[in-house]
Design an enzyme around this catalytic site. Structure first.
Site, PDB file in Angstrom:
ATOM      1  N   LYS A  85      20.833  -5.456 -34.256  1.00  0.00           N
ATOM      2  CA  LYS A  85      20.243  -6.396 -33.098  1.00  0.00           C
ATOM      3  C   LYS A  85      20.705  -5.844 -31.798  1.00  0.00           C
ATOM      4  CE  LYS A  85      21.886 -11.170 -31.571  1.00  0.00           C
ATOM      5  NZ  LYS A  85      22.756 -12.206 -31.557  1.00  0.00           N
ATOM      6  N   SER A 160      20.763 -16.977 -31.631  1.00  0.00           N
ATOM      7  CA  SER A 160      20.160 -15.642 -31.101  1.00  0.00           C
ATOM      8  C   SER A 160      19.337 -14.502 -31.447  1.00  0.00           C
ATOM      9  CB  SER A 160      20.933 -15.305 -29.886  1.00  0.00           C
ATOM     10  OG  SER A 160      22.119 -14.487 -30.335  1.00  0.00           O
ATOM     11  N   SER A 184      24.519 -17.569 -34.102  1.00  0.00           N
ATOM     12  CA  SER A 184      23.546 -16.579 -34.080  1.00  0.00           C
ATOM     13  C   SER A 184      23.156 -15.739 -35.177  1.00  0.00           C
ATOM     14  CB  SER A 184      23.758 -15.878 -32.658  1.00  0.00           C
ATOM     15  OG  SER A 184      23.729 -16.627 -31.655  1.00  0.00           O
TER      16      SER A 184
END
Length: 513
Positions: A85, A160, A184
């Site tokens: 990420k 997210s 997330s």
């Protein structure tokens, strides 16, 4: 490798590692296979902000050369590529947090978790998309692109960390890292049919994780199997003196717990059903799959009882005061003077430093980030601090105590991961409160600092994945791995295979032919 690419990338990370150990495949071949999938899938999935193919191949070649003589001694997941990420810094690879304010920034150092991945021989495929500074629940707030859900490319993958979840679900990567501040990792896991884990707060070093809300952020695994997540968490976990919130002890025996759970014997385990998380606001299809999964736990010998977490209903309100307050503080460092974007006023000469900062932050931050900075600044302002931030912290303490009392009654808690399946793009963008409600079942674990995991519970009536969440006591992450692995095995048996057997993957058709 030829036409075996699709078969190879569909192996779990553990299976890929086993093939490397046996000498059936090299790390380079694994990287090349996944790069092929990325090339084919990215036009429709858009999971990656940056594909570091050359770096991954170089790392794979170095690993293959070093490991050629003694493959039996290789660590778990050695040679298996991984996606990261873009909230986690990577030396020599652009890291943006999906924000224009960090566009072009190439970190001069690695996060602790990246150092551990490199030591374990895991090549880095690239950096995945997210909501800007991890602030969002759909990955629609990225400054660069919108990631699509592999199950329906007209729907969001959650957020997210939708990039990492979609990359793993689409077979672009066998495994990935995410960050979880209010869900997330877990909420995208639920929406994409992947396994998402938020470790105990402090169980995995945050050094090198771009800070959003420091008392809530946690790095964790994204995978397609419970065992893969356990293997990755043991690699990245442990104490780090560079992180002041790091727990002194080493990783828990999560791999052993996952392997024990696969035997499907839960006799003697007491499971608590959180009564406040369900009913109104939860899709009927989500509740149906959740209830079916609970029945599977009972069939394997678990005792299931209803447990109350009385103050959990205040979690969302407390979170959306505490989190923006910490965002306001953490994002103050992006001022246009030290690093990142710098925007001058039209005259070309700023009157003051504050003047230049205002232009930079106006141009560099997106709407959702600005919204949270304003909320947090207000909550921390003189005259409102005690009424808002102070009160929210008191509620957080009550929630922590609620979880402690709940775990005096049961070994592990369960709840749906998300109240709904994946929604269509734009459906909630104009309604921030509706968007925030997506995290109603995941936020409590972050506030309490306890570990939590989402695994696939099947498909809803709309043909989209549903997530089932396990929550364990603080610093007892292994406790959730056993029932999670057991449920995974039982459900896959009833489905005649893993959930992704039902996923249509046109990007894999014809690969290598």
């Amino acid at each position: 490798m030829s036409n075996e690419t699709a078969t190879l990338v569909k192996l779990s990370a553990a299976e890929q590692a086993a093939a490397v150990k046996k000498g059936d495949v090299t790390s380079r071949e694994l990287v090349e296979a996944h790069l092929k999938v990325i090339e084919a899938a990215e036009p429709s999935i858009k999971a990656f902000l940056k594909v570091s193919g050359d770096v991954a191949l170089e790392q794979a070649d170095a690993f293959d050369a070093k490991s050629a003589e003694d493959k039996a001694a290789l660590p778990e997941l050695a040679g298996v590529p991984i996606a990261i990420k873009d909230m986690i810094v990577t030396k020599g690879i652009e890291t943006t947090a999906a924000s224009k304010i960090l566009e072009g920034w190439v970190p001069p150092y690695d996060a602790t978790v990246i150092e551990k991945l490199k030591a374990a021989g895991m090549p880095i495929l690239g950096k995945t998309n997210l909501d800007e500074f991890a602030q969002g629940s759909s990955t629609e707030h990225s400054a660069y692109q919108t990631t699509h859900n592999p199950w329906d490319t007209e729907r969001v993958p959650g957020g997210s960390g939708g990039g990492s979840a979609s990359a793993v679900a689409a077979f672009e990567a066998p495994i990935a890292l995410g960050t979880d501040t209010g869900g997330s990792i877990r909420q995208p896991g639920a929406l994409t049919g992947t396994v998402g884990v938020k470790p105990t707060y402090g169980g995995v070093s945050r050094f090198g994780a771009i800070a959003m809300a420091s008392s809530l952020d946690q790095i964790g695994p994204v995978s397609r199997t419970v065992l893969d997540s356990a293997l990755l968490q043991e690699i990245i976990g442990g104490h780090d003196k560079r992180d002041s919130t790091s727990i002194p002890e080493g990783p828990r025996p999560m791999v052993a717990a996952a392997r024990e759970g696969a035997k499907r014997d839960l006799k003697g385990m007491k499971v608590g059903l959180i009564k406040e998380l369900g009913g109104d606001g939860f899709q009927p299809g989500v509740e149906a799959r959740f209830n079916e999964a609970v029945d599977k736990l009972k069939e394997m010998g678990a005792e299931v009882v209803e447990v109350s977490v009385p103050h959990i209903g205040y979690s969302l309100g407390a979170y959306y005061i505490i989190m923006p307050s910490e965002v306001s503080s953490n994002l103050a460092r992006y001022d246009g003077m030290r690093y990142g974007l710098r925007v001058m006023p039209p005259t070309g000469v700023p009157q003051t430093a504050a003047n230049m900062m205002a232009y930079t932050r106006e141009a560099g931050f997106g709407d959702e980030v600005k919204r949270r900075i304003i909320l947090g600044t207000y909550a921390l302002s003189a005259g409102y601090y005690d009424a808002w931030y102070g009160s929210a912290q008191k509620v957080r303490t009550l929630i922590i105590e609620d979880f402690k009392k709940a775990f005096e009654q049961v070994d592990v808690l369960v709840a749906p991961t998300s109240p709904s399946t994946a929604f269509k793009f734009g459906e909630k963008m104009d309604d921030p409160l509706a968007m925030y409600m997506n995290d109603i079942a995941t936020i409590p674990a972050n506030l309490a600092g306890v570990p939590a995991m989402s695994i696939p519970a099947g498909l809803s009536d709309d043909g989209l994945p549903v997530g089932f969440q396990f929550i364990a006591p603080q610093q007892r992450d292994e406790v959730m791995y056993k029932p999670a692995a057991a449920l995974e095995a039982a459900l896959e048996d009833s489905w005649n295979g893993p959930i992704w057997n039902d996923l249509k993957t046109p990007w894999l058709d014809g690969l290598g032919k």
